[in-house]
Design a protein around this motif. Structure first.
Motif, PDB file in Angstrom:
ATOM      1  N   TYR A 508      43.098  31.812  36.665  1.00 16.14           N
ATOM      2  CA  TYR A 508      43.786  33.088  36.888  1.00 16.14           C
ATOM      3  C   TYR A 508      45.131  33.065  36.178  1.00 16.14           C
ATOM      4  O   TYR A 508      45.620  32.007  35.772  1.00 16.14           O
ATOM      5  N   SER A 509      45.735  34.228  36.061  1.00 16.38           N
ATOM      6  CA  SER A 509      46.999  34.339  35.347  1.00 16.38           C
ATOM      7  C   SER A 509      48.131  33.621  36.061  1.00 16.38           C
ATOM      8  O   SER A 509      49.074  33.141  35.433  1.00 16.38           O
ATOM      9  N   SER A 513      45.904  33.255  44.573  1.00 13.76           N
ATOM     10  CA  SER A 513      44.663  33.904  44.983  1.00 13.76           C
ATOM     11  C   SER A 513      44.272  33.464  46.395  1.00 13.76           C
ATOM     12  O   SER A 513      44.819  32.514  46.940  1.00 13.76           O
ATOM     13  N   THR A 528      41.659  37.895  44.339  1.00 12.89           N
ATOM     14  CA  THR A 528      42.375  37.261  43.229  1.00 12.89           C
ATOM     15  C   THR A 528      43.806  37.772  43.128  1.00 12.89           C
ATOM     16  O   THR A 528      44.137  38.868  43.583  1.00 12.89           O
ATOM     17  N   GLU A 530      45.040  38.843  40.578  1.00  7.84           N
ATOM     18  CA  GLU A 530      44.998  40.035  39.730  1.00  7.84           C
ATOM     19  C   GLU A 530      44.731  41.312  40.531  1.00  7.84           C
ATOM     20  O   GLU A 530      44.482  42.373  39.976  1.00  7.84           O
ATOM     21  N   THR A 532      42.190  41.982  42.616  1.00  4.05           N
ATOM     22  CA  THR A 532      40.782  42.365  42.658  1.00  4.05           C
ATOM     23  C   THR A 532      40.085  41.552  43.746  1.00  4.05           C
ATOM     24  O   THR A 532      40.592  40.527  44.197  1.00  4.05           O
TER      25      THR A 532
END
Length: 715
Positions: A508-509, A513, A528, A530, A532
């Motif tokens: 992941y960035s 998460s 996540t 992000e 999502t």
């Protein structure tokens, strides 16, 4: 709340008929009461009458968070849609795992507000607000969240932030009994989920950062009567035995402590994880960090300090000590071992072994014999520079030279931010893999000079130097912090506990998460960073489905079945993780209000409302304070504010570098008078003077001016 067309057409009231008998029934017999969880049902969680429910925090006593349901699987998951959702009326972190019992969802939000829903439609059946005083938010690390509730024989159990254990009637939501589990004269709190093990409600507490002595208690689920109490660290030797279940264990622990630790509490709070083996009749307790965090101040830099950062096994009926395994002797780095524990039967070395597993903050994955506590294996699941390995003969970590804290700053990996924190994990018997969010983060550590350390109850008494006591140390801290910021990573990790190696990962960035759910449909679900909610193939990690949810689902997802239809439910609500890199996200890290989301196959017609428009990044005031005042403010911020608002004022619940002009003008009233207590920001006048609050304000203004130009350009 919003419902899909099919849900509205099919909305029916659940028939809840109380029974005169609360005894156990065969696992397949229909429930006699709402939330009628019994020993028989928990002993057979996959039986036909139970497989569609999620009756305990980890679903089953072994805490594997694995469901046998297969309607949603690696071939059908692409058809998943949002069936209904409920706004939880908070922007605070929502960490709870919902319970789902015979078609009813029981969910907990911030400040322990519990709501029961029809699991098909989302219709609210009742809500109970225990009216927790907002001041308790500042005594709980990372905010007033709860990780869940428990259920037993027609009752729902709340372990409230303020220490009350409350039994609710599951049909009406009305309190049946309430007991206070700790002395409110001390800075305890509860954020962990209670467990009910064969009619005994087991709960621990937080507060080690603020100066308390850790313990775990068990209560009769029917009456609330306390059954046993187990202290996790010794008290003042001059007081003699406590007269509690832990007395024999304290004889083992006391020689490993030095100085006058009891004046500071000692710590060792069991603030999250428990597991239970009904065959061995053992309750497993995961214990936390010391109080103070610094080994130098806590125990004169001597001794292992049992039972900090350990797994302790006790008899479920009496609370008597059976065995322990300490992951981090000489604990100096806030490496709590309160992270999720899991039981499994694994084939290791050609033999079936009854094991308990844990992947705590320190970055090692442990597999122990759950009968004896003997180490089977321990290997790093992330990189780390505090210990090279765990000695298989002694079970002790082999520390790198010079890793204990001195007054000179050093960068340690992993950090107190955790290689793996409280976020739930799961295990699939089909793949043999454990799934959890892993993080690679460093932090700059140094202890205070002896002359600077002051123990203040109800404040974070780490004994750490957060600012740099000299200009040279301050400059070194900045250099090392830049290195730490650059190395942040986060990923979903699939780990083979038998081979003790990574099977696959999903990068992941950023870290942050959420927890995971594994199912027999060859799926792993996770929220996540992000923003999502996603599903992956459990065997190889391939992403099969993902939906934007405008927030981070950090708690544990669950799945359940009603009338042959499988659902997946999860709370989304950011909080409980500190991620420095969030401040670099273009447009800022904005989230929606916290929500409970429920999905099913082919659901349609329900959409989340759009995010509110972003606000302009306000220009910080010009800094007019002296360097001495800013340095004092940095130290006080680290001791008082960082746990909620982030190390170095980044990545927490609210970014205080960029307060509005109105907030700046009201700063002293907010901090000292608690004028925003309704929003969870209680007053600190009992631990901070006006001059100290002004110093913290100066530090925040300084931090804002340091970062504003670059951050504003990105926005």
């Amino acid at each position: 709340m919003r419902f899909g067309k099919a849900a509205v057409m099919g909305m029916l009231a659940l028939m809840l008929s109380p029974s005169a008998s609360a005894g156990d029934e065969p696992p397949s017999q229909p429930p006699a009461l709402p939330a009628h969880v019994t020993s028989a049902r928990m002993s057979a969680p996959d039986a036909p009458g139970n497989a569609g429910s999620w009756m305990s925090h980890g679903r089953s006593y072994d805490e594997q968070r694995y469901s046998p349901l297969t309607q949603i699987n690696d071939r059908t998951v692409g058809r998943l849609g949002l069936a209904w959702y409920d706004d939880l009326a908070t922007y605070r972190g929502v960490q709870a795992t919902p319970l789902v019992i015979d078609g009813i969802i029981y969910n907990a939000s911030a400040f322990n507000i519990v709501t029961a829903y029809d699991g098909r439609t989302g219709r609210k059946l009742w809500t109970h607000d225990p009216q927790v005083e907002r001041q308790w938010a500042r005594l709980a690390c990372c905010g007033p969240s709860t990780r869940g509730i428990a259920a037993w024989k027609g009752r729902i159990y709340i372990a409230a932030l303020d220490g009350r254990l409350i039994a609710l009637d599951a049909k009406t939501g009305k309190p049946v009994w309430t007991v206070q589990t700790f002395d409110r004269a001390y800075p305890y709190s509860i954020t962990g989920a209670p467990r009910v093990f064969d009619g005994k409600v087991v709960i621990g507490h937080g507060g080690a950062d603020y100066g308390v002595r850790g313990f775990v208690s068990a209560f009769d689920a029917e009456t609330g009567r306390r059954l046993w109490k187990f202290y996790t660290v010794p008290g003042n030797p001059a007081d003699g035995p406590d007269g509690e279940a832990s007395d024999s264990a304290m004889k083992i622990a006391r020689p490993t402590w030095h100085g006058q630790w009891w004046k500071y509490g000692g710590g060792g709070t069991a603030w999250d994880s428990f597991a239970y083996d009904p065959r061995l009749n053992l309750v497993y307790i995961g214990t936390g960090n010391g109080s103070p965090l610094s080994w130098h101040f806590r125990s004169e830099g001597k001794g292992d300090n049992l039972f900090l950062c350990s797994i302790v096994a006790v008899d479920a009926d009496s609370g008597a000590y059976k065995w322990h395994y300490q992951m981090v002797p000489e604990e100096d780095w806030d490496f709590t071992c309160t992270q999720p524990m899991m039981l499994a039967d694994l084939r290791i070395g050609g033999k079936s072994r009854q094991v308990i597993m844990q992947a705590p903050k320190n970055g090692f994955f442990y597999v122990l014999d759950r009968r004896t506590g003997a180490l089977i294996s321990a290997e790093k699941f992330v990189s780390g520079n505090w210990a090279s390995h765990v000695d298989p003969k002694t079970g002790r970590p082999v520390l790198y030279p010079g890793v204990h804290l001195t007054t000179t700053p050093q960068r340690i990996t992993p950090s107190l931010l955790a290689a793996h924190s409280w976020h739930p994990w799961s295990f699939s018997p089909k793949t043999g893999l454990v799934y959890f969010p892993a993080m690679e983060q460093s932090i700059v550590y140094a202890r205070q000079r002896d002359a600077d350390f002051r123990f203040v109850p109800f404040r974070n008494n780490a004994g750490y130097d957060y600012a740099g006591a000299t200009p040279e140390n301050a400059a070194l801290r900045r250099k090392l912090q830049a290195e730490a910021d650059a190395m942040e990573k986060g990923y979903l990790l699939a780990w083979d506990p038998v081979k003790q190696r990574e099977a696959w990962r999903v990068p992941y960035s950023l870290p942050g998460s959420g927890g995971t759910l594994a199912t027999a449909g060859n799926l792993v679900f996770q929220g996540t960073i992000e923003k999502t909610f996603a599903a992956y193939r459990a065997d190889d990690g391939r992403k099969l489905w993902e939906m934007p949810v405008d927030n981070v689902a950090i708690g544990g997802p669950v799945t359940y079945e009603i009338d042959g239809v499988q659902y997946v439910a999860v709370n989304v609500g950011w909080g409980g993780s500190i991620v420095a890199g969030l401040s670099k996200i273009p447009g800022g890290f904005r989230v929606s209000p916290a929500r409970l989301l429920v999905f099913r196959l082919d659901a349609s017609g329900v959409a989340l409302p759009p995010l509110p428009p972003p606000t302009a990044l306000p220009r910080p005031p010009f800094l007019r304070a002296s360097e001495e005042e800013v340095r004092l403010g940095a130290q006080l911020y680290g001791e008082t504010c960082a746990r909620c608002h982030g190390e170095n004022a980044r990545g927490g619940l609210k970014d205080l570098r960029y307060m509005t002009s109105e907030t700046h003008a009201q700063f002293l009233d907010i901090v000292l008078k608690g004028t925003r207590a309704a929003q969870g920001m209680a007053g600190f006048s009992d631990v901070l003077s006006k001059a100290q609050a002004e110093a913290i304000h100066a530090f925040l203004i300084a931090r804002g001016n340091e970062d504003w130009q670059d951050d504003a350009a990105r926005k």
